[in-house]
Design an enzyme around this catalytic site. Structure first.
Site, short mmCIF file in Angstrom:
data_model
loop_
_atom_site.label_atom_id
_atom_site.label_comp_id
_atom_site.label_asym_id
_atom_site.label_seq_id
_atom_site.Cartn_x
_atom_site.Cartn_y
_atom_site.Cartn_z
N LYS A 1 -69.05 3.24 107.73
CA LYS A 1 -67.91 4.07 108.10
C LYS A 1 -67.30 4.80 106.91
O LYS A 1 -66.09 5.00 106.82
CB LYS A 1 -66.83 3.25 108.82
CG LYS A 1 -67.35 2.37 109.95
CD LYS A 1 -68.29 3.10 110.90
CE LYS A 1 -67.62 4.26 111.63
NZ LYS A 1 -68.61 5.01 112.47
N GLY B 1 -68.65 7.93 105.86
CA GLY B 1 -69.15 9.30 105.87
C GLY B 1 -70.65 9.40 105.97
O GLY B 1 -71.24 10.44 105.66
N HIS C 1 -77.33 0.79 104.07
CA HIS C 1 -76.01 0.24 103.80
C HIS C 1 -76.10 -0.90 102.79
O HIS C 1 -75.08 -1.54 102.49
CB HIS C 1 -75.38 -0.31 105.08
CG HIS C 1 -74.83 0.75 105.99
ND1 HIS C 1 -74.16 1.87 105.54
CD2 HIS C 1 -74.82 0.83 107.36
CE1 HIS C 1 -73.78 2.61 106.58
NE2 HIS C 1 -74.16 2.00 107.68
N ARG D 1 -65.46 5.93 100.33
CA ARG D 1 -64.28 6.45 101.01
C ARG D 1 -63.11 5.50 100.79
O ARG D 1 -63.31 4.30 100.55
CB ARG D 1 -64.61 6.57 102.51
CG ARG D 1 -63.56 7.23 103.37
CD ARG D 1 -64.01 7.21 104.82
NE ARG D 1 -63.17 8.04 105.68
CZ ARG D 1 -63.30 8.13 107.00
NH1 ARG D 1 -64.26 7.44 107.62
NH2 ARG D 1 -62.49 8.89 107.71
N SER E 1 -61.57 3.58 110.70
CA SER E 1 -62.77 4.09 111.35
C SER E 1 -63.58 2.95 111.98
O SER E 1 -64.08 3.06 113.10
CB SER E 1 -63.62 4.86 110.34
OG SER E 1 -64.76 5.41 110.95
N TYR F 1 -65.78 10.73 99.52
CA TYR F 1 -65.62 11.39 100.80
C TYR F 1 -64.47 12.41 100.77
O TYR F 1 -64.63 13.56 101.20
CB TYR F 1 -65.36 10.32 101.86
CG TYR F 1 -65.19 10.81 103.27
CD1 TYR F 1 -66.30 10.97 104.10
CD2 TYR F 1 -63.93 11.07 103.80
CE1 TYR F 1 -66.15 11.39 105.42
CE2 TYR F 1 -63.77 11.49 105.11
CZ TYR F 1 -64.88 11.66 105.91
OH TYR F 1 -64.73 12.07 107.21
N GLY G 1 -62.76 12.43 111.42
CA GLY G 1 -63.37 12.91 110.20
C GLY G 1 -62.36 13.37 109.17
O GLY G 1 -62.64 14.27 108.37
#
Length: 345
Positions: free
Chosen positions: A91, A93, A153, A175, A183, A241, A313
Site C-alpha cells: 500500500k 504506491g 514486497h 510512503r 490505505s 510517493y 491516491g
C-alpha cells in the site's frame, strides 16, 4: 509508429497472456525442505486476514504464502542484468509505479492511445515474483523476455542473494506510514466485505506501531533499501510517493533514466513524458476498463477485485482518520527507529 527514442521495440508475449495461460497449471511444488523450515518459525495470526498467517523470518513478519515463494526464489530465480524489480511495502504506491515502469519500457511498442494499460491492470503487466514462485508458476517469470519488469514486497535481506549480487536494478518506493495504514485499512475492508468483518482501525494501527504486520516492521523494510541505495545508487533508486505526486514529470524522467531507457530530446519536445504521466495517472487508471472489473490472483483464496486497488491516491488522507495523538505516536516511533540513518519521514 514513430520511434521516439532509442528504446527498442518490445515485440514479446504480453505478460498478462503468459499469466492467463499459466492459471491453474501447477508445475512446481514446494519442497519438503521448505516445509521443514517453515515449521520451525514463530507464527503469528495477521491483523489483516489476507496476510494470514505470518511467520517471523530474518526479523520480518512475512505472510506464509509469500515466504514459500521467497524460499523457492532463493533456489531457482535467476536474475538477468536487464531485470527491473519494483519493491515496496504494501500500500505504498505499488500499482501506480508498476504502471509507470511498464509504460516507460513499452512506450515504443504501442501507440499510447492503444496502450495495454487502457484495458489491463498494472498487476497483469508487472507480476509479483514471490507470488508466481509460491504458486508453482515460475515459468511466468522465465517466459517474459528481457528487459523483464517484476515486483516484490520482500525486505532486502530476504531477497535472493543472486538479486543482491546481480546488476539488475531495483526501484524502491516508500510512503508516509500514516497513509500506508489508512490505505491498508480501506483495502482490507473491501476484501473482507465491510468494517464489521475485520479488526478495528485502532487494532490495525497498534499492529503497525508494534511492527507485527505483513512484511513489517515497516521501518526495517524501508531502512534495508535506503541503506543499500546509499551504498549502491546505481543499483537501487529510492523514491518517495509524496515527491512523485508533487513532481510527476520530473520523477518520470528520473525513473526512465534509471531503468535504462531515458527519454530523448525528441520525445521530450513532443510531450511524450507528459503523455506517459497522464496514461498512468490515478484517475486514468481508476477509470480504465481494465480496472473496473476483473479479479487479481495476488493472494490465495481471496477474490481481490482490481477496483479495490484504487481509492484516492492522495497524500495526507491520514488526517481524516488518525487523531493528533495517534499521528504523533506513530511519527515518534518511526523517527526513533530511523534516527541516525539520514532518512527523514
Amino acid at each position: 509508429m514513430t520511434n521516439y527514442g532509442s528504446v527498442p521495440r518490445l515485440d514479446f508475449p504480453f505478460p498478462y497472456k503468459i499469466i492467463e495461460e499459466a492459471n491453474n497449471h501447477l508445475i512446481e511444488r514446494p519442497s519438503e525442505e521448505h516445509d521443514a523450515l517453515l515449521a520451525t518459525l514463530p507464527l503469528q495470526p495477521s491483523i489483516t486476514p489476507h496476510f494470514n498467517p505470518m511467520l517471523l523470518y530474518k526479523g520480518f513478519w512475512i505472510p506464509k504464502f509469500m515466504l514459500q515463494g521467497a524460499l523457492a526464489m532463493e533456489q531457482r530465480f535467476k536474475p538477468r542484468p536487464t531485470d527491473i524489480i519494483l519493491v515496496s511495502f504494501p500500500k505504498s504506491g505499488t500499482t501506480w509505479l508498476k504502471a509507470m515502469i511498464f509504460a516507460t519500457l513499452t512506450r515504443t511498442s504501442y501507440p499510447l492511445d492503444q496502450h495495454p494499460l487502457h484495458t489491463h491492470n498494472p498487476h497483469q503487466c508487472v507480476p509479483f515474483i514471490e507470488r508466481e514462485f509460491a504458486t508453482g508458476r515460475s515459468q511466468i517469470i522465465e517466459a517474459i523476455p528481457s528487459p523483464r519488469a517484476m515486483s516484490s514486497h520482500l525486505p532486502f535481506s530476504i531477497l535472493p542473494k543472486t538479486i543482491a549480487d546481480s546488476d539488475c536494478r531495483i526501484v524502491y518506493v516508500w510512503r508516509d506510514p500514516k497513509d500506508v495504514l489508512v490505505s491498508l485499512w480501506h483495502f482490507t475492508e473491501k476484501i473482507m466485505g465491510g468494517a464489521d468483518k475485520i479488526p478495528t482501525f485502532e487494532q490495525l494501527y497498534d499492529s503497525l506501531c508494534q511492527g507485527v504486520n505483513g512484511f513489517g516492521p515497516i521501518w526495517n523494510h524501508v531502512l534495508g533499501y535506503w541503506e543499500e541505495s546509499k551504498r549502491r545508487p546505481e543499483k537501487i533508486i529510492f523514491l518517495k510517493y509524496e515527491n512523485i505526486l508533487q513532481e510527476p514529470v520530473k520523477h518520470a524522467k528520473q525513473l526512465a533514466h534509471f531503468i535504462g531507457c531515458p527519454y530523448s530530446e525528441a520525445e521530450e519536445s513532443q510531450g511524450v513524458v507528459e503523455q506517459i504521466v497522464e496514461l498512468c495517472s490515478f484517475q486514468k487508471l481508476k477509470n480504465s476498463d481494465g480496472n473496473k472489473s476483473g479479479i487479481s490472483f495476488a493472494v490465495p483464496d481471496q477474490d481481490i477485485s482490481y477496483s479495490y486497488l484504487f481509492r484516492k491516491g492522495e497524500a495526507g488522507d491520514w488526517k481524516n482518520h488518525l487523531t493528533r495523538e495517534m499521528a504523533e505516536r506513530l511519527d515518534t516511533i518511526i523517527e526513533e527507529k530511523i534516527k541516525g540513518f539520514g532518512l527523514k519521514i
